[in-house]
Scaffold this motif. Structure first.
Motif, PDB file in Angstrom:
ATOM      1  N   VAL A 127       0.840  -1.200   0.000  1.00  0.00           N
ATOM      2  CA  VAL A 127       0.000   0.000   0.000  1.00  0.00           C
ATOM      3  C   VAL A 127       0.878   1.252   0.000  1.00  0.00           C
ATOM      4  N   VAL A 128       1.906   1.265   0.838  1.00  0.00           N
ATOM      5  CA  VAL A 128       2.804   2.418   0.906  1.00  0.00           C
ATOM      6  C   VAL A 128       3.597   2.551  -0.390  1.00  0.00           C
ATOM      7  N   ASN A 129       4.058   1.432  -0.925  1.00  0.00           N
ATOM      8  CA  ASN A 129       4.839   1.442  -2.158  1.00  0.00           C
ATOM      9  C   ASN A 129       4.047   2.043  -3.319  1.00  0.00           C
ATOM     10  N   ASP A 130       2.735   1.753  -3.356  1.00  0.00           N
ATOM     11  CA  ASP A 130       1.893   2.233  -4.452  1.00  0.00           C
ATOM     12  C   ASP A 130       1.345   3.634  -4.208  1.00  0.00           C
ATOM     13  N   SER A 131       1.671   4.214  -3.074  1.00  0.00           N
ATOM     14  CA  SER A 131       1.147   5.530  -2.703  1.00  0.00           C
ATOM     15  C   SER A 131       2.083   6.644  -3.183  1.00  0.00           C
ATOM     16  N   GLU A 132       1.724   7.874  -2.844  1.00  0.00           N
ATOM     17  CA  GLU A 132       2.574   9.018  -3.158  1.00  0.00           C
ATOM     18  C   GLU A 132       3.943   8.877  -2.497  1.00  0.00           C
ATOM     19  N   VAL A 133       3.985   8.245  -1.330  1.00  0.00           N
ATOM     20  CA  VAL A 133       5.265   8.020  -0.638  1.00  0.00           C
ATOM     21  C   VAL A 133       6.192   7.188  -1.509  1.00  0.00           C
ATOM     22  N   GLY A 134       5.675   6.074  -2.030  1.00  0.00           N
ATOM     23  CA  GLY A 134       6.482   5.236  -2.902  1.00  0.00           C
ATOM     24  C   GLY A 134       6.890   5.943  -4.178  1.00  0.00           C
TER      25      GLY A 134
END
Length: 325
Positions: free
Chosen positions: A230-237
């Protein structure tokens, strides 16, 4: 006179080490703290300190339920110095980590299923492999440094049950032994590259953190990987992966996350750097009942804000590309 002083320092150091335990691994300082030749006498020749964001090689701990670590401090004389455990984050090899007795929750910090939240620790693997001394004990780092293993995603460091009164010391609980099916190993390996070669790091994370929650090992690691996705696919990632080989500014990172998801999500994230400038880790505060079925706002849910928003980072953060630089 000099010989007498040296003899005195050796005697005091021996007193500190009399009941110590041999240990290996790293200790990453999260703040600047004094590094003592003797913690019992608080002697500190040269006024040595450990630097926030820097990883140090661990040689000893003062006891099994330790609250002091003896680390190598380059440039200090003597170079082996005692540092308080509360000054940073230890990562000891094959060491059963238990909370120190008394204060900050005491033995209750090792009782399973008492967590009130979670911390999802996500590694930027090139930044870890390049700057943390692993002494040839992490085959995934050797593969990454040689170019045989690419850094295409963020990686799982660990999913840490958290208990407010224990701080970072909630861990070392009793629980089932570490064992995973081949199906789980195959699912986890792309997101925890050590699993391509061995399972020692997974076992360490399970023994230190996983046993403190109720999910069995297979479900625990699959849920942890789902959270990383989820984090990887987010703006963060997108920010991190899009900055490989380049740098970003801490303020701009949080501005982008805030613009995309709002202040609550931005406040749940902590950036961790080494040597003040290299991205090593991203930590995300999660609630007790976190869900991996949606996007980043759903994952973060009603988690309490993380503090601080960066550990050991200057304003500009370099995201290193894979391969030995």
């Amino acid at each position: 006179m000099h010989r007498q002083l040296a003899a005195l320092l050796l005697a005091v150091a021996a007193l500190d080490a009399a009941a110590s335990e041999s240990a290996s691994g790293t200790f990453t300082a999260t703040q600047s703290c004094e590094a003592f030749a003797s913690f019992a006498k608080r002697t500190n020749p040269g006024e040595a300190k450990v630097a926030a964001g820097t990883a140090y090689t661990v040689r000893e701990i003062n006891k099994v339920e330790y609250d002091w670590l003896r680390v190598e401090v380059p440039g200090a004389e003597p170079s082996l110095r005692w540092v308080q455990r509360s000054c940073g984050t230890p990562a000891l090899a094959e060491q059963a980590v238990k909370a120190p007795s008394g204060g900050n929750g005491g033995e209750s910090c090792s009782i399973a299923n008492k967590q009130d939240s979670y911390v999802l620790a996500i590694t930027w693997q090139p930044g870890f492999c390049e700057h943390v001394p692993y002494n040839g004990k992490k085959p995934e780092c050797d593969a990454m440094n040689s170019g045989a293993l690419e850094a295409k995603t963020l990686s799982l460091h660990g999913l840490w049950p958290n208990k407010k009164e224990c701080g970072t010391r909630y861990g070392g609980c009793e629980g089932p032994a570490f064992a995973l099916t081949k199906e789980t190993i195959d699912k986890v390996a792309p997101w925890m590259p050590n699993f391509y070669f061995e399972r020692t790091f997974g076992a360490y994370e399970w023994n230190k953190h996983g046993k403190c929650q109720a999910l069995p090992p297979d479900e625990y690691f699959v849920k942890a990987v789902s959270a990383v996705k989820v984090v990887n696919d987010s703006e963060v990632g997108k920010i991190v992966l899009g900055s490989a080989g380049k740098s970003f500014r801490v303020g701009e990172f949080f501005d982008r996350v805030k613009a995309r998801y709002g202040e609550r999500v931005a406040a749940s994230i902590t950036l961790v750097c080494t040597q003040r400038k290299y991205l090593q880790e991203i930590r995300v505060a999660l609630p007790l009942d976190f869900s991996t079925g949606g996007e980043l706002p759903q994952l973060v849910g009603n988690a309490a804000p993380a503090a601080p928003r960066e550990i050991g980072c200057d304003d500009q953060v370099l995201v290193e590309a894979a391969g030995r630089n």
